[in-house]
Each structure stands twice: as C-alpha cells, then as structure tokens.
Motif scaffolding. Structure first.
Motif, PDB file in Angstrom:
ATOM      1  N   ILE A  58      -0.578   2.856   1.591  1.00  0.00           N
ATOM      2  CA  ILE A  58      -0.408   3.985   0.673  1.00  0.00           C
ATOM      3  C   ILE A  58      -0.949   3.628  -0.713  1.00  0.00           C
ATOM      4  CG2 ILE A  58       1.305   5.392  -0.555  1.00  0.00           C
ATOM      5  CD1 ILE A  58       3.075   5.107   1.991  1.00  0.00           C
ATOM      6  N   LEU A  59      -0.572   2.453  -1.212  1.00  0.00           N
ATOM      7  CA  LEU A  59      -1.005   2.030  -2.546  1.00  0.00           C
ATOM      8  C   LEU A  59      -2.516   1.848  -2.617  1.00  0.00           C
ATOM      9  CD1 LEU A  59       1.829  -0.566  -3.300  1.00  0.00           C
ATOM     10  CD2 LEU A  59       1.565   1.717  -4.305  1.00  0.00           C
ATOM     11  N   GLU A  60      -3.088   1.238  -1.592  1.00  0.00           N
ATOM     12  CA  GLU A  60      -4.538   1.024  -1.574  1.00  0.00           C
ATOM     13  C   GLU A  60      -5.287   2.349  -1.461  1.00  0.00           C
ATOM     14  OE1 GLU A  60      -4.906  -1.743   1.611  1.00  0.00           O
ATOM     15  OE2 GLU A  60      -3.952  -3.362   0.476  1.00  0.00           O
ATOM     16  N   SER A  61      -4.745   3.274  -0.697  1.00  0.00           N
ATOM     17  CA  SER A  61      -5.366   4.594  -0.574  1.00  0.00           C
ATOM     18  C   SER A  61      -5.314   5.332  -1.904  1.00  0.00           C
ATOM     19  CB  SER A  61      -4.666   5.422   0.501  1.00  0.00           C
ATOM     20  OG  SER A  61      -4.928   4.910   1.786  1.00  0.00           O
ATOM     21  N   ALA A  62      -4.169   5.276  -2.567  1.00  0.00           N
ATOM     22  CA  ALA A  62      -4.031   5.954  -3.857  1.00  0.00           C
ATOM     23  C   ALA A  62      -5.011   5.389  -4.879  1.00  0.00           C
ATOM     24  CB  ALA A  62      -2.602   5.825  -4.374  1.00  0.00           C
ATOM     25  N   TYR A  63      -5.138   4.064  -4.924  1.00  0.00           N
ATOM     26  CA  TYR A  63      -6.066   3.472  -5.888  1.00  0.00           C
ATOM     27  C   TYR A  63      -7.504   3.814  -5.534  1.00  0.00           C
ATOM     28  CZ  TYR A  63      -8.338   0.334  -9.119  1.00  0.00           C
ATOM     29  OH  TYR A  63      -9.137  -0.151 -10.130  1.00  0.00           O
ATOM     30  N   ALA A  64      -7.854   3.757  -4.261  1.00  0.00           N
ATOM     31  CA  ALA A  64      -9.218   4.070  -3.828  1.00  0.00           C
ATOM     32  C   ALA A  64      -9.590   5.499  -4.208  1.00  0.00           C
ATOM     33  CB  ALA A  64      -9.349   3.867  -2.323  1.00  0.00           C
ATOM     34  N   LEU A  65      -8.653   6.422  -4.040  1.00  0.00           N
ATOM     35  CA  LEU A  65      -8.920   7.813  -4.397  1.00  0.00           C
ATOM     36  C   LEU A  65      -9.065   7.971  -5.904  1.00  0.00           C
ATOM     37  CD1 LEU A  65      -6.469   9.611  -1.936  1.00  0.00           C
ATOM     38  CD2 LEU A  65      -8.973   9.717  -1.897  1.00  0.00           C
ATOM     39  N   MET A  66      -8.191   7.313  -6.667  1.00  0.00           N
ATOM     40  CA  MET A  66      -8.291   7.385  -8.126  1.00  0.00           C
ATOM     41  C   MET A  66      -9.641   6.884  -8.601  1.00  0.00           C
ATOM     42  SD  MET A  66      -4.600   6.323  -9.772  1.00  0.00           S
ATOM     43  CE  MET A  66      -4.340   4.799  -8.858  1.00  0.00           C
ATOM     44  N   ALA A  67     -10.086   5.762  -8.046  1.00  0.00           N
ATOM     45  CA  ALA A  67     -11.338   5.150  -8.468  1.00  0.00           C
ATOM     46  C   ALA A  67     -12.548   5.974  -8.045  1.00  0.00           C
ATOM     47  CB  ALA A  67     -11.444   3.742  -7.884  1.00  0.00           C
ATOM     48  N   ALA A  68     -12.458   6.603  -6.871  1.00  0.00           N
ATOM     49  CA  ALA A  68     -13.618   7.310  -6.326  1.00  0.00           C
ATOM     50  C   ALA A  68     -13.724   8.753  -6.788  1.00  0.00           C
ATOM     51  CB  ALA A  68     -13.577   7.273  -4.798  1.00  0.00           C
ATOM     52  N   THR A  69     -12.594   9.438  -6.879  1.00  0.00           N
ATOM     53  CA  THR A  69     -12.642  10.885  -7.148  1.00  0.00           C
ATOM     54  C   THR A  69     -11.882  11.312  -8.393  1.00  0.00           C
ATOM     55  OG1 THR A  69     -10.689  11.359  -5.759  1.00  0.00           O
ATOM     56  CG2 THR A  69     -12.832  11.303  -4.660  1.00  0.00           C
ATOM     57  N   GLY A  70     -11.141  10.391  -9.017  1.00  0.00           N
ATOM     58  CA  GLY A  70     -10.382  10.741 -10.209  1.00  0.00           C
ATOM     59  C   GLY A  70      -8.953  11.133  -9.905  1.00  0.00           C
ATOM     60  N   LEU A  71      -8.141  11.221 -10.961  1.00  0.00           N
ATOM     61  CA  LEU A  71      -6.724  11.500 -10.757  1.00  0.00           C
ATOM     62  C   LEU A  71      -6.446  12.936 -10.322  1.00  0.00           C
ATOM     63  CD1 LEU A  71      -6.354   8.738 -12.130  1.00  0.00           C
ATOM     64  CD2 LEU A  71      -4.357   9.688 -13.268  1.00  0.00           C
TER      65      LEU A  71
ATOM     66  N   LEU B 260       1.054   6.616  -8.645  1.00  0.00           N
ATOM     67  CA  LEU B 260      -0.220   6.238  -9.261  1.00  0.00           C
ATOM     68  C   LEU B 260      -0.087   4.934 -10.044  1.00  0.00           C
ATOM     69  CD1 LEU B 260      -1.550   9.697 -10.549  1.00  0.00           C
ATOM     70  CD2 LEU B 260      -1.944   8.572  -8.347  1.00  0.00           C
ATOM     71  N   ILE B 261       1.009   4.794 -10.772  1.00  0.00           N
ATOM     72  CA  ILE B 261       1.223   3.575 -11.545  1.00  0.00           C
ATOM     73  C   ILE B 261       1.390   2.379 -10.620  1.00  0.00           C
ATOM     74  CG2 ILE B 261       2.818   2.368 -13.102  1.00  0.00           C
ATOM     75  CD1 ILE B 261       3.429   5.147 -14.313  1.00  0.00           C
ATOM     76  N   ASP B 262       2.175   2.544  -9.550  1.00  0.00           N
ATOM     77  CA  ASP B 262       2.388   1.435  -8.623  1.00  0.00           C
ATOM     78  C   ASP B 262       1.100   1.070  -7.884  1.00  0.00           C
ATOM     79  OD1 ASP B 262       4.968   1.293  -9.444  1.00  0.00           O
ATOM     80  OD2 ASP B 262       5.875   1.900  -7.548  1.00  0.00           O
ATOM     81  N   ALA B 263       0.247   2.065  -7.633  1.00  0.00           N
ATOM     82  CA  ALA B 263      -1.046   1.780  -7.008  1.00  0.00           C
ATOM     83  C   ALA B 263      -1.903   0.952  -7.959  1.00  0.00           C
ATOM     84  CB  ALA B 263      -1.753   3.086  -6.644  1.00  0.00           C
ATOM     85  N   PHE B 264      -1.867   1.305  -9.236  1.00  0.00           N
ATOM     86  CA  PHE B 264      -2.605   0.533 -10.241  1.00  0.00           C
ATOM     87  C   PHE B 264      -2.008  -0.868 -10.356  1.00  0.00           C
ATOM     88  CE2 PHE B 264      -3.111  -0.953 -14.621  1.00  0.00           C
ATOM     89  CZ  PHE B 264      -4.497  -0.944 -14.723  1.00  0.00           C
TER      90      PHE B 264
ATOM     91  N   GLN C  30      -7.061   2.665 -15.391  1.00  0.00           N
ATOM     92  CA  GLN C  30      -5.930   2.381 -16.277  1.00  0.00           C
ATOM     93  C   GLN C  30      -5.785   3.464 -17.341  1.00  0.00           C
ATOM     94  OE1 GLN C  30      -6.266  -0.870 -19.144  1.00  0.00           O
ATOM     95  NE2 GLN C  30      -4.155  -1.436 -18.740  1.00  0.00           N
ATOM     96  N   LEU C  31      -6.879   3.813 -17.983  1.00  0.00           N
ATOM     97  CA  LEU C  31      -6.838   4.823 -19.032  1.00  0.00           C
ATOM     98  C   LEU C  31      -6.414   6.176 -18.473  1.00  0.00           C
ATOM     99  CD1 LEU C  31      -7.333   5.385 -22.005  1.00  0.00           C
ATOM    100  CD2 LEU C  31      -9.741   5.803 -21.468  1.00  0.00           C
ATOM    101  N   ALA C  32      -6.899   6.504 -17.283  1.00  0.00           N
ATOM    102  CA  ALA C  32      -6.551   7.780 -16.661  1.00  0.00           C
ATOM    103  C   ALA C  32      -5.068   7.846 -16.299  1.00  0.00           C
ATOM    104  CB  ALA C  32      -7.402   8.004 -15.416  1.00  0.00           C
TER     105      ALA C  32
END
Length: 202
Positions: A27-40, A70-74, A115-117
């Motif tokens: 779950i955490l890796e998926s959330a981070y991957a999505l944030m990095a690839a497509t934005g929050l 989102l924070i825990d994924a980061f 991080q900024l997002a």
C-alpha cells in the motif's frame, strides 16, 4: 528503536488482528509511486487500492485519513532513501555532513517534489503542517538533534547554540533554498552549511 509519531498513533489505534507487513508495504509503495508519477491530486484511496490490489476497507482500517496515508508513504520511502546515520559511522559532524548531503541530493529528484506536495496537502486540508511533523519530521528531527548534542558534549562540535536551533538552521536553510529556488541545493553546499553551522573541531 523509538517509534515515530505516526507509528505510535497506529499502534494505539490497532487492537485487533495485526496488519500484514507485506500488504502494508504494498500500500505504501503504491501510494508513493502514484504520488511520484501522477501527483497528489490523482493519488486517491481508490487509486491506491487499485494499484496495490488491496481493498479500500483495509486501507481505511489502517490509516485514519488520506493525508496520513500519503505522509506514511513518504516516510516509508524516506526511511529507505535517507536512513538516519548510525552511531558507528563516524563523528556526529561527519554523520551530519553525510545526511545533509544525501538530503540535498534527494531534493533534486522526485523526493523533493513529493515532500513539498505532501506538506502543501497537509496545510490545505488541515490548516497546518502539524500532521506531517507528528508522523514524519518529529522522530527524525529528535534523532538528529540528539546527534548534534552528543557532538557538543564530546567536543567534536564547537557550536554553542541549542542543538534544536542548529538542526533547524541546517535543514531549514536547505529546504528554504530549495522551495524558493534561490540557488542550487547541492551536496557540496549542504556539507559546507553543516560545517558553517556546527563548527566541527579539526
């Protein structure tokens, strides 16, 4: 090892069946991957559930809000990318140099943007960055402040200010420079900033 604020909150919240580490990491890796690839904006609970092949019910059971997830994924990604320097890896000042340099380098890639997002998301949703501080920054800040204090105690760090203020001068300075694009935040600059602030002996 002491737990971060987010980990403590999760421990207090859970009373039943313990979460699966494998599922949690997915779950955490998926959330981070999505944030990095497509934005929050597109990193919704629905999207994370689909990406990780985990039910929304499971995600909501383990995280009280989207912001907490989102924070825990980061946090999960940062713990792997920027591990806290172990005591055995040199003097406090040398460890501070390495960690600050690694942070400066990380800021130049997707890590800095995510991080900024995440911080911006917390502020827009809750009115402050308190959630980000409690779940991510506090534990790391406390550990690095203790490292600086140890260097002052053993004489390898000559700066006389409060360890908390010295930490904030280093990492606040790096983040300020990054956010406003004043000048490049390079590992070399980070190391020189550590030396300027901490005044390491020798």
């Amino acid at each position: 090892m002491a737990k971060s604020g987010g980990e403590e909150a999760d421990s207090a919240r859970r009373r039943g069946r313990p979460r699966s580490i494998e599922t949690s990491n997915s779950i955490l890796e998926s959330a981070y991957a999505l944030m990095a690839a497509t934005g929050l904006a597109t990193t919704t609970i629905d999207a994370v559930a689909r990406h990780s092949n985990v039910s929304k019910m499971t995600i909501y059971k383990w995280w009280p809000s989207r912001e907490a997830l989102l924070i825990d994924a980061f946090l999960h990604h940062a713990a792997q990318m920027l591990p806290l320097p172990p005591v055995s890896s040199g003097t406090p000042a040398a460890r501070a140099r390495r960690h600050a340099a690694a942070y400066a380098e990380a800021l130049q890639g997707e890590f800095g943007k995510v991080q900024l997002a995440v911080i911006s998301e917390c502020i827009s949703k809750t009115g402050s960055a308190e959630l980000f501080y409690a779940r991510y920054l506090q534990f790391r800040r406390d550990a690095l402040v203790a490292m600086i204090a140890a260097g002052q105690k053993d004489g390898s760090i000559l700066a006389e200010g409060a360890p908390e203020d010295l930490y904030d001068a280093i990492y606040g300075g790096l983040f300020y420079r990054y956010v406003f694009g004043i000048a490049p935040v390079t590992p070399a600059y980070a190391r020189s900033l550590v030396d300027l602030v901490l005044r390491p002996k020798g």
